[in-house]
Motif scaffolding. Structure first.
Motif, short mmCIF file in Angstrom:
data_model
loop_
_atom_site.label_atom_id
_atom_site.label_comp_id
_atom_site.label_asym_id
_atom_site.label_seq_id
_atom_site.Cartn_x
_atom_site.Cartn_y
_atom_site.Cartn_z
N LEU A 1 0.82 -1.21 0.00
CA LEU A 1 0.00 0.00 0.00
C LEU A 1 0.86 1.26 0.00
N LYS A 2 1.90 1.28 0.83
CA LYS A 2 2.78 2.45 0.91
C LYS A 2 3.55 2.66 -0.39
N GLN A 3 4.07 1.57 -0.96
CA GLN A 3 4.83 1.69 -2.20
C GLN A 3 3.97 2.23 -3.33
N SER A 4 2.79 1.68 -3.50
CA SER A 4 1.92 2.15 -4.58
C SER A 4 1.41 3.57 -4.31
N LEU A 5 1.20 3.90 -3.03
CA LEU A 5 0.80 5.27 -2.68
C LEU A 5 1.91 6.24 -3.06
N SER A 6 3.13 5.90 -2.72
CA SER A 6 4.27 6.75 -3.04
C SER A 6 4.38 6.99 -4.54
N GLU A 7 4.19 5.94 -5.33
CA GLU A 7 4.24 6.08 -6.78
C GLU A 7 3.07 6.91 -7.31
N SER A 8 1.90 6.74 -6.72
CA SER A 8 0.73 7.52 -7.14
C SER A 8 0.90 9.00 -6.81
N LEU A 9 1.53 9.30 -5.68
CA LEU A 9 1.73 10.70 -5.28
C LEU A 9 2.66 11.44 -6.23
N THR A 10 3.50 10.71 -6.94
CA THR A 10 4.36 11.35 -7.94
C THR A 10 3.50 11.93 -9.06
N ARG A 11 2.45 11.25 -9.42
CA ARG A 11 1.55 11.72 -10.48
C ARG A 11 0.55 12.75 -9.96
N PHE A 12 0.19 12.65 -8.69
CA PHE A 12 -0.79 13.56 -8.07
C PHE A 12 -0.06 14.38 -6.99
N TYR A 13 1.02 15.02 -7.38
CA TYR A 13 1.93 15.66 -6.43
C TYR A 13 1.31 16.72 -5.52
N PRO A 14 0.25 17.45 -5.89
CA PRO A 14 -0.32 18.39 -4.91
C PRO A 14 -0.84 17.68 -3.64
N LEU A 15 -1.24 16.41 -3.77
CA LEU A 15 -1.71 15.68 -2.60
C LEU A 15 -0.60 15.38 -1.60
N LEU B 1 -4.22 15.03 1.89
CA LEU B 1 -4.55 13.61 1.79
C LEU B 1 -4.09 12.87 3.04
N ALA B 2 -4.99 12.10 3.62
CA ALA B 2 -4.67 11.26 4.78
C ALA B 2 -5.35 9.92 4.60
N SER C 1 -8.85 16.60 0.86
CA SER C 1 -9.37 17.96 0.98
C SER C 1 -10.10 18.36 -0.30
N HIS C 2 -11.28 18.91 -0.11
CA HIS C 2 -12.04 19.39 -1.25
C HIS C 2 -11.42 20.66 -1.83
N LYS C 3 -10.47 21.25 -1.11
CA LYS C 3 -9.73 22.40 -1.63
C LYS C 3 -8.78 21.97 -2.76
N VAL C 4 -8.45 20.70 -2.77
CA VAL C 4 -7.47 20.18 -3.73
C VAL C 4 -8.12 19.31 -4.80
N ALA C 5 -9.14 18.55 -4.42
CA ALA C 5 -9.70 17.57 -5.34
C ALA C 5 -11.23 17.55 -5.29
N ASP C 6 -11.82 17.37 -6.44
CA ASP C 6 -13.26 17.15 -6.50
C ASP C 6 -13.50 15.65 -6.54
N ALA C 7 -14.75 15.23 -6.68
CA ALA C 7 -15.08 13.81 -6.64
C ALA C 7 -14.39 13.03 -7.77
N MET C 8 -14.37 13.61 -8.95
CA MET C 8 -13.74 12.91 -10.08
C MET C 8 -12.24 12.76 -9.88
N PHE D 1 -7.63 9.39 -8.57
CA PHE D 1 -6.49 9.08 -7.69
C PHE D 1 -6.63 7.67 -7.11
N MET D 2 -7.80 7.35 -6.59
CA MET D 2 -8.01 6.03 -5.98
C MET D 2 -7.82 4.91 -7.00
#
Length: 146
Positions: free
Chosen positions: A26-40, A101-102, A120-127, A132-133
């Motif tokens: 979970l941590k490894q894939s989260l880390s890789e996903s955060l590279t693409r969604f860096y504001p999170l 993101l938490a 945070s809804h300040k950063v992301a909407d539902a889509m 991201f998920m």
């Protein structure tokens, strides 16, 4: 009709893992996903203007152990307040306002788990959240195949 064969087909790789190994994936894939969604992975700065400081601080990741069976928790009539314990942040808590993101992974004694996500809804909407998920889930699947 004649039955020619009858057998059980097993998964090509093990499907059961301990919580430590699951968390690692979970941590490894989260880390890789955060590279693409860096504001999170940054922090929300509300001092004068609302902006995201993309400082790579990272998403909050909490691992918890529930001292009960998942079936016990699911069979109880649970109030929304009780379900909030599976979320990584207290809803509407002022001290969590700057974390975009938490995530909390709660492991049950039976081997089941619950994943609670606050974004945070300040950063992301539902889509954006769904995208991201989906990216994170794809990364989990790929990391488990290796």
């Amino acid at each position: 009709m004649e039955i020619i064969s009858k057998e059980f087909i097993k998964p090509s790789s093990p499907t059961t893992m301990d919580s430590k190994k699951t968390c690692q994936h979970l941590k490894q894939s989260l880390s890789e996903s955060l590279t693409r969604f860096y504001p999170l992975a940054g922090r929300i700065n509300d001092s004068n203007l609302c902006f995201i400081d993309c400082d790579d601080s990272g998403a909050l990741f909490i691992e918890a152990q529930v001292h009960a069976q998942l079936s016990e928790k699911l069979s109880q009539s649970t109030a929304i307040e009780e379900l909030n314990q599976y979320l990584p942040l207290e809803l509407y808590a002022h001290d969590a306002d700057n974390i975009p993101l938490a995530i909390q992974i709660s492991f049950f004694e039976c081997g089941g788990m619950a994943i609670g996500v606050c974004i945070s809804h300040k950063v992301a909407d539902a889509m954006s959240f769904v995208t991201f998920m989906t990216t994170w889930a794809d990364g989990i699947f790929i990391s488990m195949q290796v």
